[in-house]
Write an enzyme that holds these catalytic residues in place. Structure first.
Site, PDB file in Angstrom:
ATOM      1  N   HIS A   1       0.668  -0.859  -0.047  1.00  0.00           N
ATOM      2  CA  HIS A   1      -0.232   0.373   0.137  1.00  0.00           C
ATOM      3  C   HIS A   1       1.047   1.089  -0.281  1.00  0.00           C
ATOM      4  O   HIS A   1       2.034   0.789  -0.225  1.00  0.00           O
ATOM      5  CB  HIS A   1      -0.996   0.375   1.223  1.00  0.00           C
ATOM      6  CG  HIS A   1      -0.267  -0.292   2.280  1.00  0.00           C
ATOM      7  ND1 HIS A   1       0.792   0.399   2.893  1.00  0.00           N
ATOM      8  CD2 HIS A   1      -0.261  -1.311   3.485  1.00  0.00           C
ATOM      9  CE1 HIS A   1       1.307   0.145   4.558  1.00  0.00           C
ATOM     10  NE2 HIS A   1       0.523  -0.898   4.646  1.00  0.00           N
TER      11      HIS A   1
ATOM     12  N   GLY B   1       1.889   3.670   2.011  1.00  0.00           N
ATOM     13  CA  GLY B   1       2.583   3.314   3.532  1.00  0.00           C
ATOM     14  C   GLY B   1       4.113   2.466   2.885  1.00  0.00           C
ATOM     15  O   GLY B   1       4.746   3.364   3.276  1.00  0.00           O
ATOM     16  N   HIS B   2       4.324   1.349   2.000  1.00  0.00           N
ATOM     17  CA  HIS B   2       5.627   0.675   1.848  1.00  0.00           C
ATOM     18  C   HIS B   2       5.551   1.473   0.438  1.00  0.00           C
ATOM     19  O   HIS B   2       7.491   2.155   0.531  1.00  0.00           O
ATOM     20  CB  HIS B   2       5.252  -0.581   1.245  1.00  0.00           C
ATOM     21  CG  HIS B   2       4.497  -1.568   2.049  1.00  0.00           C
ATOM     22  ND1 HIS B   2       2.764  -1.888   2.448  1.00  0.00           N
ATOM     23  CD2 HIS B   2       5.225  -2.255   2.893  1.00  0.00           C
ATOM     24  CE1 HIS B   2       2.642  -2.670   2.928  1.00  0.00           C
ATOM     25  NE2 HIS B   2       3.715  -2.841   3.520  1.00  0.00           N
TER      26      HIS B   2
ATOM     27  N   GLY C   1       8.962   1.452   8.809  1.00  0.00           N
ATOM     28  CA  GLY C   1       7.995   2.172   8.802  1.00  0.00           C
ATOM     29  C   GLY C   1       8.099   2.981  10.378  1.00  0.00           C
ATOM     30  O   GLY C   1       7.758   1.945  11.333  1.00  0.00           O
TER      31      GLY C   1
ATOM     32  N   LYS D   1       5.106   2.872  11.959  1.00  0.00           N
ATOM     33  CA  LYS D   1       3.664   2.379  11.746  1.00  0.00           C
ATOM     34  C   LYS D   1       4.500   1.368  12.779  1.00  0.00           C
ATOM     35  O   LYS D   1       3.652   1.486  14.216  1.00  0.00           O
ATOM     36  CB  LYS D   1       3.488   1.543  10.862  1.00  0.00           C
ATOM     37  CG  LYS D   1       2.409   1.244  11.244  1.00  0.00           C
ATOM     38  CD  LYS D   1       1.144   0.702  10.429  1.00  0.00           C
ATOM     39  CE  LYS D   1       0.508  -0.331  11.348  1.00  0.00           C
ATOM     40  NZ  LYS D   1       1.094  -1.646  11.249  1.00  0.00           N
ATOM     41  N   ASP D   2       5.480   0.603  12.761  1.00  0.00           N
ATOM     42  CA  ASP D   2       6.610  -0.292  13.519  1.00  0.00           C
ATOM     43  C   ASP D   2       6.861   0.212  14.450  1.00  0.00           C
ATOM     44  O   ASP D   2       7.952  -0.483  14.374  1.00  0.00           O
ATOM     45  CB  ASP D   2       6.421  -1.670  12.297  1.00  0.00           C
ATOM     46  CG  ASP D   2       4.977  -2.379  11.926  1.00  0.00           C
ATOM     47  OD1 ASP D   2       3.980  -2.566  12.501  1.00  0.00           O
ATOM     48  OD2 ASP D   2       4.867  -1.782  10.540  1.00  0.00           O
TER      49      ASP D   2
ATOM     50  N   GLN E   1       9.591  -2.370  16.394  1.00  0.00           N
ATOM     51  CA  GLN E   1      10.830  -3.383  15.880  1.00  0.00           C
ATOM     52  C   GLN E   1      11.260  -2.039  15.235  1.00  0.00           C
ATOM     53  O   GLN E   1      12.380  -3.094  14.553  1.00  0.00           O
ATOM     54  CB  GLN E   1       9.729  -3.600  14.174  1.00  0.00           C
ATOM     55  CG  GLN E   1      10.358  -4.069  13.435  1.00  0.00           C
ATOM     56  CD  GLN E   1       9.274  -4.414  12.325  1.00  0.00           C
ATOM     57  OE1 GLN E   1       8.545  -5.832  11.970  1.00  0.00           O
ATOM     58  NE2 GLN E   1       9.173  -4.014  10.843  1.00  0.00           N
TER      59      GLN E   1
ATOM     60  N   ARG F   1      -2.834  -5.171   7.230  1.00  0.00           N
ATOM     61  CA  ARG F   1      -3.882  -6.295   7.677  1.00  0.00           C
ATOM     62  C   ARG F   1      -5.728  -6.342   7.366  1.00  0.00           C
ATOM     63  O   ARG F   1      -6.401  -5.971   7.887  1.00  0.00           O
ATOM     64  CB  ARG F   1      -3.875  -6.301   9.291  1.00  0.00           C
ATOM     65  CG  ARG F   1      -2.675  -7.534   8.970  1.00  0.00           C
ATOM     66  CD  ARG F   1      -2.602  -7.755  10.811  1.00  0.00           C
ATOM     67  NE  ARG F   1      -1.658  -8.719  10.905  1.00  0.00           N
ATOM     68  CZ  ARG F   1       0.003  -8.486  11.226  1.00  0.00           C
ATOM     69  NH1 ARG F   1       0.800  -7.145  10.619  1.00  0.00           N
ATOM     70  NH2 ARG F   1       0.448  -9.486  10.971  1.00  0.00           N
TER      71      ARG F   1
HETATM   72  P1  AMP Z   1       5.407  -5.306   6.740  1.00  0.00           P
HETATM   73  O1  AMP Z   1       4.689  -5.319   5.028  1.00  0.00           O
HETATM   74  O2  AMP Z   1       3.672  -5.084   7.458  1.00  0.00           O
HETATM   75  O3  AMP Z   1       5.862  -6.176   6.880  1.00  0.00           O
HETATM   76  O4  AMP Z   1       5.903  -3.601   6.372  1.00  0.00           O
HETATM   77  C1  AMP Z   1       6.786  -3.512   6.149  1.00  0.00           C
HETATM   78  C2  AMP Z   1       7.736  -2.005   5.921  1.00  0.00           C
HETATM   79  O5  AMP Z   1       6.598  -1.070   5.683  1.00  0.00           O
HETATM   80  C3  AMP Z   1       7.582  -1.720   7.120  1.00  0.00           C
HETATM   81  O6  AMP Z   1       9.249  -1.156   7.913  1.00  0.00           O
HETATM   82  C4  AMP Z   1       6.739  -1.311   7.981  1.00  0.00           C
HETATM   83  O7  AMP Z   1       6.813  -0.459   9.185  1.00  0.00           O
HETATM   84  C5  AMP Z   1       6.498  -0.233   6.819  1.00  0.00           C
HETATM   85  N1  AMP Z   1       5.315   0.309   6.946  1.00  0.00           N
HETATM   86  C6  AMP Z   1       3.619  -0.392   6.881  1.00  0.00           C
HETATM   87  N2  AMP Z   1       3.199   0.245   7.014  1.00  0.00           N
HETATM   88  C7  AMP Z   1       2.807   1.329   6.898  1.00  0.00           C
HETATM   89  C8  AMP Z   1       2.507   3.117   7.144  1.00  0.00           C
HETATM   90  N3  AMP Z   1       1.221   2.869   7.239  1.00  0.00           N
HETATM   91  N4  AMP Z   1       3.415   4.013   6.985  1.00  0.00           N
HETATM   92  C9  AMP Z   1       4.871   4.086   6.967  1.00  0.00           C
HETATM   93  N5  AMP Z   1       5.298   2.357   6.661  1.00  0.00           N
HETATM   94  C10 AMP Z   1       4.635   1.461   7.074  1.00  0.00           C
END
Ligand code: AMP
Length: 282
Positions: free
Chosen positions: A34, A36-37, A150, A152-153, A156, A190
């Protein structure tokens, strides 16, 4: 955009870039991409010569087998988004490529202290062990100059920073701001699983985080936490896992307010059977 499936293809690509003195930015993801990524990809494209994204749903970081089974997968759409963003390469390994000797191999232990046992560490036993395992492997393969994560986590981010410091990996970590939907809900893979009603109530999480941050200096953090857990639990369809107001570096719960900008409020809550997390720094 190159799509790389094997370790060999990845190594050839990165070595060619390095031989040409190019800097490499890396965005690890679990797919179902999305904005965010993509915001992290855009940061990398601006700052690095080459940008590589990995898409791998890492089984070892799921403490809940149901969450793993239901994790969304939208590979064609992901590749289209990355291509349109101008990403240079995407690494899409299978479990066998990542863990040829089985998923219990390549585990490394990083002393996380309190960081590893609070909030997500407490509620999702083994989660950060899996995150450390997969990120360490990916960093060994990609050897990026800059790693994009990100906010958001946020827990992490701190865990991976500790990994990078402990292993003395020669790379810089950049944290990108949380990208949100029109109503404030933090974008998350999610979210795709939320039905219409759940999607509507899910925005309560950010609304509550914002309200808490606006009470900075007015009410004691522990009093605020307790009352907002009760309040959020009264929203039909939401069950709070935790709300914590913590120090932005140590993640220790605050008894008194820190200076402005050093207070972090974190939430984890179930919306139906979907667990969402979010945080606000204030
Ligand atoms: P994930 O695919 O959920 O493991 O996330 C991959 C990367 O994208 C991680 O560094 C997350 O923190 C980041 N991420 C996920 N959602 C967002 C968001 N809404 N805004 C910014 N970064 C994000």
């Amino acid at each position: 955009m190159d799509i790389l499936y094997s370790r060999e293809e990845l190594a050839t690509q990165r070595n060619t870039w390095k031989e040409n003195n190019m800097s490499i930015g890396f965005v690890p993801t679990m797919g179902a991409l999305h904005q965010g990524h993509i915001s992290l990809v855009e940061l990398s494209l601006k700052e690095c010569d080459k940008t590589i994204v990995s898409i791998f749903v890492n089984p070892t970081q799921f403490n809940d087998p149901n969450d793993f089974l239901k994790y969304p997968s939208t590979l064609d759409h992901d590749l289209e988004l990355l291509m349109n963003a101008g990403c240079d390469a995407v690494f899409v390994p299978t479990v066998d490529i990542m863990y040829p000797q089985g998923t219990t191999e390549n585990k490394i232990h990083i002393e996380l202290g309190y960081l590893g046992t609070c909030m997500e560490g407490l509620k999702r036993p083994g989660h950060f062990d899996g995150v450390v395992q997969v990120v360490h492997l990916l960093l060994e393969m990609v050897k990026p100059d800059v790693l994009y994560l990100g906010a958001k986590d946020i827990q992490q981010v701190r865990v991976i920073t500790k990994l990078v410091e402990t292993m003395r990996l020669p790379l810089k970590i950049i944290t990108g701001a949380t990208v949100r939907e029109y109503d404030g809900l933090a974008m998350s893979s999610r979210n795709m699983r939320l039905d219409k009603q759940q999607r509507k109530v899910a925005s309560e999480l950010y609304r509550v985080l914002n309200e808490i941050s606006q009470q900075y200096g007015l009410t004691d953090p522990s009093v605020l936490t307790k009352s907002y857990i009760e309040l959020l639990n009264q929203t039909p369809g939401i069950r709070v896992d935790y709300i914590e107001i913590v120090d932005f570096q140590t993640f220790m719960p605050l008894k008194m307010w820190n200076k402005k900008g050093e207070n972090l409020v974190c939430v984890a809550a179930w919306v139906g059977d979907i667990r969402l997390i979010d945080n606000v720094l204030f």
